[in-house]
Enzyme design. Structure first.
Site, PDB file in Angstrom:
ATOM      1  N   ALA A  75       0.851  -1.192   0.000  1.00  0.00           N
ATOM      2  CA  ALA A  75       0.000   0.000   0.000  1.00  0.00           C
ATOM      3  C   ALA A  75       0.880   1.234   0.000  1.00  0.00           C
ATOM      4  CB  ALA A  75      -0.905   0.031   1.236  1.00  0.00           C
ATOM      5  N   SER A  77       0.970   4.591   2.186  1.00  0.00           N
ATOM      6  CA  SER A  77       0.379   4.775   3.516  1.00  0.00           C
ATOM      7  C   SER A  77       0.708   6.122   4.169  1.00  0.00           C
ATOM      8  CB  SER A  77       0.781   3.610   4.427  1.00  0.00           C
ATOM      9  OG  SER A  77       2.170   3.454   4.448  1.00  0.00           O
ATOM     10  N   ASN A  92      -3.319   2.625  -6.244  1.00  0.00           N
ATOM     11  CA  ASN A  92      -2.426   1.560  -5.749  1.00  0.00           C
ATOM     12  C   ASN A  92      -3.119   0.660  -4.726  1.00  0.00           C
ATOM     13  OD1 ASN A  92       0.034   0.149  -5.682  1.00  0.00           O
ATOM     14  ND2 ASN A  92       0.636   1.214  -3.819  1.00  0.00           N
ATOM     15  N   THR A 117      -6.013  -0.641   9.238  1.00  0.00           N
ATOM     16  CA  THR A 117      -5.447   0.435  10.063  1.00  0.00           C
ATOM     17  C   THR A 117      -6.493   1.106  10.942  1.00  0.00           C
ATOM     18  OG1 THR A 117      -4.602   2.710   9.870  1.00  0.00           O
ATOM     19  CG2 THR A 117      -5.713   1.857   7.957  1.00  0.00           C
ATOM     20  N   TYR A 141      -6.321   7.776   2.531  1.00  0.00           N
ATOM     21  CA  TYR A 141      -5.609   6.557   2.924  1.00  0.00           C
ATOM     22  C   TYR A 141      -6.535   5.634   3.720  1.00  0.00           C
ATOM     23  CZ  TYR A 141      -2.737   3.568   5.905  1.00  0.00           C
ATOM     24  OH  TYR A 141      -2.235   2.502   6.601  1.00  0.00           O
ATOM     25  N   ASN A 170      -0.492   1.972  16.287  1.00  0.00           N
ATOM     26  CA  ASN A 170       0.824   2.514  15.878  1.00  0.00           C
ATOM     27  C   ASN A 170       1.912   1.453  15.984  1.00  0.00           C
ATOM     28  OD1 ASN A 170      -0.912   4.869  16.482  1.00  0.00           O
ATOM     29  ND2 ASN A 170       0.938   5.957  15.885  1.00  0.00           N
ATOM     30  N   TYR A 208       3.779  17.936  17.587  1.00  0.00           N
ATOM     31  CA  TYR A 208       2.681  18.540  16.823  1.00  0.00           C
ATOM     32  C   TYR A 208       1.505  18.871  17.749  1.00  0.00           C
ATOM     33  CZ  TYR A 208       5.170  16.673  12.712  1.00  0.00           C
ATOM     34  OH  TYR A 208       6.101  16.359  11.751  1.00  0.00           O
TER      35      TYR A 208
HETATM   36  P1  NAD Z   1       6.080   0.068   3.694  1.00  0.00           P
HETATM   37  O1  NAD Z   1       5.911   1.164   2.703  1.00  0.00           O
HETATM   38  O2  NAD Z   1       7.378  -0.052   4.394  1.00  0.00           O
HETATM   39  O3  NAD Z   1       5.725  -1.340   3.019  1.00  0.00           O
HETATM   40  C1  NAD Z   1       4.870  -1.478   1.931  1.00  0.00           C
HETATM   41  C2  NAD Z   1       5.584  -2.377   0.923  1.00  0.00           C
HETATM   42  O4  NAD Z   1       4.708  -2.646  -0.179  1.00  0.00           O
HETATM   43  C3  NAD Z   1       6.833  -1.705   0.341  1.00  0.00           C
HETATM   44  O5  NAD Z   1       7.894  -2.630   0.361  1.00  0.00           O
HETATM   45  C4  NAD Z   1       6.419  -1.332  -1.083  1.00  0.00           C
HETATM   46  O6  NAD Z   1       7.521  -1.330  -1.978  1.00  0.00           O
HETATM   47  C5  NAD Z   1       5.401  -2.398  -1.407  1.00  0.00           C
HETATM   48  N1  NAD Z   1       4.373  -2.011  -2.377  1.00  0.00           N
HETATM   49  C6  NAD Z   1       3.530  -0.946  -2.326  1.00  0.00           C
HETATM   50  N2  NAD Z   1       2.688  -0.963  -3.379  1.00  0.00           N
HETATM   51  C7  NAD Z   1       3.004  -2.075  -4.106  1.00  0.00           C
HETATM   52  C8  NAD Z   1       2.481  -2.656  -5.283  1.00  0.00           C
HETATM   53  N3  NAD Z   1       1.457  -2.102  -5.961  1.00  0.00           N
HETATM   54  N4  NAD Z   1       3.028  -3.807  -5.741  1.00  0.00           N
HETATM   55  C9  NAD Z   1       4.057  -4.392  -5.094  1.00  0.00           C
HETATM   56  N5  NAD Z   1       4.604  -3.882  -3.969  1.00  0.00           N
HETATM   57  C10 NAD Z   1       4.069  -2.732  -3.469  1.00  0.00           C
HETATM   58  O7  NAD Z   1       4.892   0.257   4.754  1.00  0.00           O
HETATM   59  P2  NAD Z   1       4.717  -0.408   6.201  1.00  0.00           P
HETATM   60  O8  NAD Z   1       4.860   0.660   7.228  1.00  0.00           O
HETATM   61  O9  NAD Z   1       5.526  -1.643   6.296  1.00  0.00           O
HETATM   62  O10 NAD Z   1       3.173  -0.783   6.141  1.00  0.00           O
HETATM   63  C11 NAD Z   1       2.745  -2.040   5.651  1.00  0.00           C
HETATM   64  C12 NAD Z   1       1.234  -2.072   5.615  1.00  0.00           C
HETATM   65  O11 NAD Z   1       0.724  -1.850   6.919  1.00  0.00           O
HETATM   66  C13 NAD Z   1       0.619  -1.004   4.706  1.00  0.00           C
HETATM   67  O12 NAD Z   1      -0.458  -1.590   4.028  1.00  0.00           O
HETATM   68  C14 NAD Z   1       0.136   0.042   5.692  1.00  0.00           C
HETATM   69  O13 NAD Z   1      -0.992   0.722   5.186  1.00  0.00           O
HETATM   70  C15 NAD Z   1      -0.243  -0.813   6.889  1.00  0.00           C
HETATM   71  N6  NAD Z   1      -0.202  -0.106   8.176  1.00  0.00           N
HETATM   72  C16 NAD Z   1       0.980   0.382   8.663  1.00  0.00           C
HETATM   73  C17 NAD Z   1       1.008   1.018   9.909  1.00  0.00           C
HETATM   74  C18 NAD Z   1       2.289   1.529  10.516  1.00  0.00           C
HETATM   75  O14 NAD Z   1       2.272   2.016  11.657  1.00  0.00           O
HETATM   76  N7  NAD Z   1       3.441   1.413   9.823  1.00  0.00           N
HETATM   77  C19 NAD Z   1      -0.189   1.181  10.642  1.00  0.00           C
HETATM   78  C20 NAD Z   1      -1.382   0.682  10.100  1.00  0.00           C
HETATM   79  C21 NAD Z   1      -1.370   0.020   8.879  1.00  0.00           C
HETATM   80  N1  UDP Z   2       4.138  13.347  16.055  1.00  0.00           N
HETATM   81  C1  UDP Z   2       4.792  14.470  16.551  1.00  0.00           C
HETATM   82  N2  UDP Z   2       5.938  14.851  15.933  1.00  0.00           N
HETATM   83  C2  UDP Z   2       6.467  14.194  14.866  1.00  0.00           C
HETATM   84  C3  UDP Z   2       5.779  13.047  14.367  1.00  0.00           C
HETATM   85  C4  UDP Z   2       4.618  12.658  14.996  1.00  0.00           C
HETATM   86  O1  UDP Z   2       4.349  15.101  17.505  1.00  0.00           O
HETATM   87  O2  UDP Z   2       7.518  14.609  14.335  1.00  0.00           O
HETATM   88  C5  UDP Z   2       2.903  12.902  16.733  1.00  0.00           C
HETATM   89  C6  UDP Z   2       1.675  12.845  15.826  1.00  0.00           C
HETATM   90  O3  UDP Z   2       1.016  14.084  15.852  1.00  0.00           O
HETATM   91  C7  UDP Z   2       0.859  11.722  16.492  1.00  0.00           C
HETATM   92  C8  UDP Z   2       1.913  10.803  17.110  1.00  0.00           C
HETATM   93  O4  UDP Z   2       3.120  11.570  17.167  1.00  0.00           O
HETATM   94  O5  UDP Z   2       0.077  12.263  17.524  1.00  0.00           O
HETATM   95  C9  UDP Z   2       2.155   9.548  16.291  1.00  0.00           C
HETATM   96  O6  UDP Z   2       2.371   9.945  14.942  1.00  0.00           O
HETATM   97  P1  UDP Z   2       2.771   8.920  13.811  1.00  0.00           P
HETATM   98  O7  UDP Z   2       2.911   9.700  12.537  1.00  0.00           O
HETATM   99  O8  UDP Z   2       3.945   8.121  14.264  1.00  0.00           O
HETATM  100  O9  UDP Z   2       1.551   7.914  13.725  1.00  0.00           O
HETATM  101  P2  UDP Z   2      -0.023   8.160  13.450  1.00  0.00           P
HETATM  102  O10 UDP Z   2      -0.662   8.280  14.795  1.00  0.00           O
HETATM  103  O11 UDP Z   2      -0.146   9.378  12.618  1.00  0.00           O
HETATM  104  O12 UDP Z   2      -0.423   6.916  12.744  1.00  0.00           O
END
Ligand code: NAD
Ligand code: UDP
Length: 329
Positions: A75, A77, A92, A117, A141, A170, A208
């Site tokens: 995704a 994101s 995407n 999410t 998103y 998170n 923030y």
């Molecule tokens: P990331 O960007 O590190 O990983 C996503 C991966 O998917 C990447 O390696 C990217 O190259 C690949 N990708 C994207 N679109 C593609 C496509 N069309 N075809 C093939 N590959 C593709 O992101 P992440 O932080 O590891 O997040 C992974 C998933 O978890 C995402 O779907 C995101 O929405 C979800 N998510 C993440 C968080 C978080 O806190 N990081 C929270 C909630 C949900």
């Molecule tokens: N945040 C912040 N300063 C930064 C980045 C994030 O104060 O430089 C805060 C943001 O406002 C949120 C929390 O930290 O309240 C977590 O943010 P993050 O982007 O990690 O995750 P989100 O909650 O947006 O998924």
């Protein structure tokens, strides 16, 4: 039989690759490497570089391998970018899901675990948030992820495909030995940004907003360690393997920590004063997001194990200290 991890070279995907391998599953990865890193995937894992919106690459993967289930992390994101470029996100995220579900149907693959999410809920009316609470995303998103959930719902009721949607709160931390971790070129997440200060990459962290209706005025979030999250994916697949019906689960610890508390925890872990400055609120940030994960505890038997913020931050610190410039690819 193999498990196909879509987006397995990304932050969360790469940790799942390790966890599924350690669990004894045969793992195959497809990733466009747009935001992922080839070096995050072990060399002994079969790797396809390509975009899941391309049905030819999916046909090739499903034909060359005996895929039992798909774990879907692909995704875009970034919340802010999604507001600026909504169609890029729907293309995407939603487009990728259409392509994947079509290929699963063509190749008779019946199980999918999906990265959803907390952004599907939008601004919650109450915390902790339950899976049955209203989903009113406040950005493209979150909307794209809710649409993807609904697509799986309709597809599963028409075809014999079952899904588990995991709504992460998170996600933070890194693999326990510091060998893989979070490396986003466009970093927006709090913990890696805080750690850039002791790494010498920025001289302060900006908070923030400190005028939210919370105990110290800064936003409260529910942080979950990426290895605990990976374990939930393994349990979700076991659940589907044992006949569980399609379902949605929150994944969080149930505890909320403020931005200020996270900075203080990082100060303890790193021994660095980490100067902080108060900045403007970030548009669209809810004051408090906390998960009620009782359903995952009861049905998947999942419970987070790494719950002290210092422990979560320590693993991220180990990764960033040993890889100050990330994967360097
Ligand atoms: P990331 O960007 O590190 O990983 C996503 C991966 O998917 C990447 O390696 C990217 O190259 C690949 N990708 C994207 N679109 C593609 C496509 N069309 N075809 C093939 N590959 C593709 O992101 P992440 O932080 O590891 O997040 C992974 C998933 O978890 C995402 O779907 C995101 O929405 C979800 N998510 C993440 C968080 C978080 O806190 N990081 C929270 C909630 C949900
Ligand atoms: N945040 C912040 N300063 C930064 C980045 C994030 O104060 O430089 C805060 C943001 O406002 C949120 C929390 O930290 O309240 C977590 O943010 P993050 O982007 O990690 O995750 P989100 O909650 O947006 O998924």
């Amino acid at each position: 039989m193999s498990v196909l991890i879509c987006g397995g070279a990304g932050y969360i995907g790469s940790h799942n690759v390790r966890a599924f391998k350690a669990h004894g599953d045969d793992v195959i990865v497809v990733d466009s490497l747009e935001t992922g890193h080839r070096a995050s995937v072990p060399n002994d894992v079969k790797f396809y570089e390509g975009d899941i919106r391309n049905s030819e690459i999916l046909d090739k993967i499903f034909t060359e391998n005996n895929i039992e289930a798909v774990i879907h992390f692909c995704a875009y994101s970034l919340v802010g970018e999604s507001v600026e470029k909504p169609l890029k996100y729907f293309d995407n995220n939603v487009g990728g899901m259409i392509s994947l579900l079509e290929a699963m149907q063509r190749h008779d693959v019946k199980r999918i675990i999906f990265s959803s999410t907390a952004a599907t809920y939008g601004e919650p009316k109450k915390v902790p948030i339950l899976e049955t609470d209203p989903t009113e995303p406040t950005n493209p998103y979150g909307e794209s992820k809710r649409i993807m959930e609904k697509m799986m719902h309709w597809v599963s009721s028409r075809y014999d495909i079952r899904y588990v949607s995991l709504r992460y709160f998170n996600v933070a931390g890194a693999w326990h030995d510091g060998s893989i971790g979070e490396d986003h070129k466009c970093e927006t997440h709090l913990i890696p940004l805080i750690l850039q200060v002791p790494l010498g990459k920025r001289n302060h962290i900006t908070i923030y907003g400190d005028d939210y209706p919370t105990k110290d005025g800064t936003c409260i979030r529910d942080y979950i360690h990426v290895e605990d999250l990976a374990r939930a994916h393994i349990l979700a697949l076991e659940y589907l393997r044992s006949g569980g019906e399609s379902n949605i689960f929150n994944l969080g610890s149930g505890d909320g920590y403020s931005v200020m508390e996270m900075i203080n925890a990082a100060r303890k872990v790193t021994g660095h004063p980490i100067p902080a400055q108060i900045g403007e609120r970030r548009a669209g940030d809810p004051a408090r997001l906390i998960a009620d994960s009782t359903k995952a505890q009861n049905i998947l038997r999942w419970k987070p194990e790494i719950t002290r913020m210092e422990d979560i931050i320590s693993t991220a610190w180990k990764w960033h200290q040993s890889h100050p410039d990330g994967y360097m690819d």
